[in-house]
Design an enzyme around this catalytic site. Structure first.
Site, PDB file in Angstrom:
ATOM      1  N   ASP A  11      -3.298  -3.981  -6.321  1.00 66.88           N
ATOM      2  CA  ASP A  11      -3.863  -4.820  -7.171  1.00 66.88           C
ATOM      3  C   ASP A  11      -4.924  -5.591  -6.402  1.00 66.88           C
ATOM      4  O   ASP A  11      -4.753  -6.400  -5.515  1.00 66.88           O
ATOM      5  CB  ASP A  11      -2.923  -5.653  -7.950  1.00 66.88           C
ATOM      6  CG  ASP A  11      -1.792  -5.054  -8.860  1.00 66.88           C
ATOM      7  OD1 ASP A  11      -2.302  -4.061  -9.227  1.00 66.88           O
ATOM      8  OD2 ASP A  11      -0.656  -5.711  -8.787  1.00 66.88           O
ATOM      9  N   ASP A 130       1.156  -1.873 -20.343  1.00 65.58           N
ATOM     10  CA  ASP A 130       1.815  -3.409 -20.181  1.00 65.58           C
ATOM     11  C   ASP A 130       2.590  -3.636 -21.370  1.00 65.58           C
ATOM     12  O   ASP A 130       2.004  -3.926 -22.257  1.00 65.58           O
ATOM     13  CB  ASP A 130       0.833  -4.272 -19.596  1.00 65.58           C
ATOM     14  CG  ASP A 130       0.331  -3.811 -18.192  1.00 65.58           C
ATOM     15  OD1 ASP A 130       0.623  -3.023 -17.361  1.00 65.58           O
ATOM     16  OD2 ASP A 130      -1.006  -4.080 -18.324  1.00 65.58           O
TER      17      ASP A 130
END
Length: 251
Positions: A11, A130
């Site tokens: 990330d 998500d």
């Protein structure tokens, strides 16, 4: 049976690797180029590189960083963050990405999935989803988990498959960074209802969690970040453990 894949996730925020809990409280986890090189050398099957602030800040993924990472690795490399057009994907592939991951842009404009598949092929297009449970329903969220939608996980996942995406990367926001294990019930339902590979994300804390998500969750790949970044689990050790547990992996 196809080998199960172990996928470290980088990330990226402001050019650094970061990791948080439930999508917040980010802390620095190192240089992405160095980490990518280590994971490639240690036997990771693939890498995922997500520029997590790209969509929120309305800017494009850092193509030069993609290029630098791609130079150092010899395994498939997926890039996501701020991708909203055929042109965006073209740039990333030219800079060394093997696949791209789209999320918010796909929900806002589902036709984008069809367009990218037509141009680059299904094998190149990963749709990241998500989701978190709200009143017992898995609800899709956007912009790094900040914005709830009216989309429900399983219906959206089915549409994603029908539009031609090659894989789904499912992150349980409820499990993200908790190290309490993956969302295996939801993963199992996704894997049973769909015919494309499902990558499990969110919740890895120990080696048993990986075995569980492959057996109970029927996942095709397991993605993790902090347990690898902070050297809590070694990739070679993990793969040896999985093999001992009867999980097919590439050593």
């Amino acid at each position: 049976m196809l080998a199960k894949r172990i996928v470290p996730c980088l990330d990226i925020k402001d050019g650094r690797t970061v990791k948080g809990v439930n999508f917040v409280d980010l802390r620095d986890a190192g240089d992405p180029v160095e980490l990518a090189e280590i994971y490639s050398r240690e036997g990771a099957d693939e890498l995922v590189f997500l520029d997590i602030s790209a969509t929120e800040q309305k800017r494009k993924t850092l193509a030069d960083l993609v290029y630098r990472v791609a130079e150092k690795v010899n395994i498939p490399f997926t890039v996501g963050g701020g991708i909203s057009s055929v042109e965006d994907v073209d740039i990333l592939l030219q800079n060394g990405a093997d696949k791209v991951s789209i999320n918010s842009s796909a929900v806002k404009n589902p036709q984008l999935i069809n367009d990218l598949v037509a141009k680059f092929g299904s094998q190149c297009i990963v749709v990241a989803i998500d989701a978190k449970q709200i009143d017992g329903e898995w609800i899709v969220h956007l912009v790094g988990g900040k914005v709830p939608t009216e989309r429900k996980l399983f219906e959206w996942a089915k549409e994603v498959e029908e539009r031609g995406a090659g894989e789904i990367l499912f992150t349980s926001m409820d499990h993200d960074g908790t190290k309490d294990g993956f969302a295996n019930e939801a993963l199992s339902k996704l894997s049973t209802e769909l015919n494309i590979p499902i990558i499990a994300s969110g919740g890895a804390g120990n080696m048993q969690h990986f075995t569980d998500t492959f057996v109970e969750g029927k996942a095709d790949a397991a993605l993790a970040a902090s347990v690898f970044h902070f050297k809590e689990i070694g990739i070679k050790d993990l793969k040896e453990e999985l093999k001992e547990n009867g999980i097919p992996v590439r050593l």
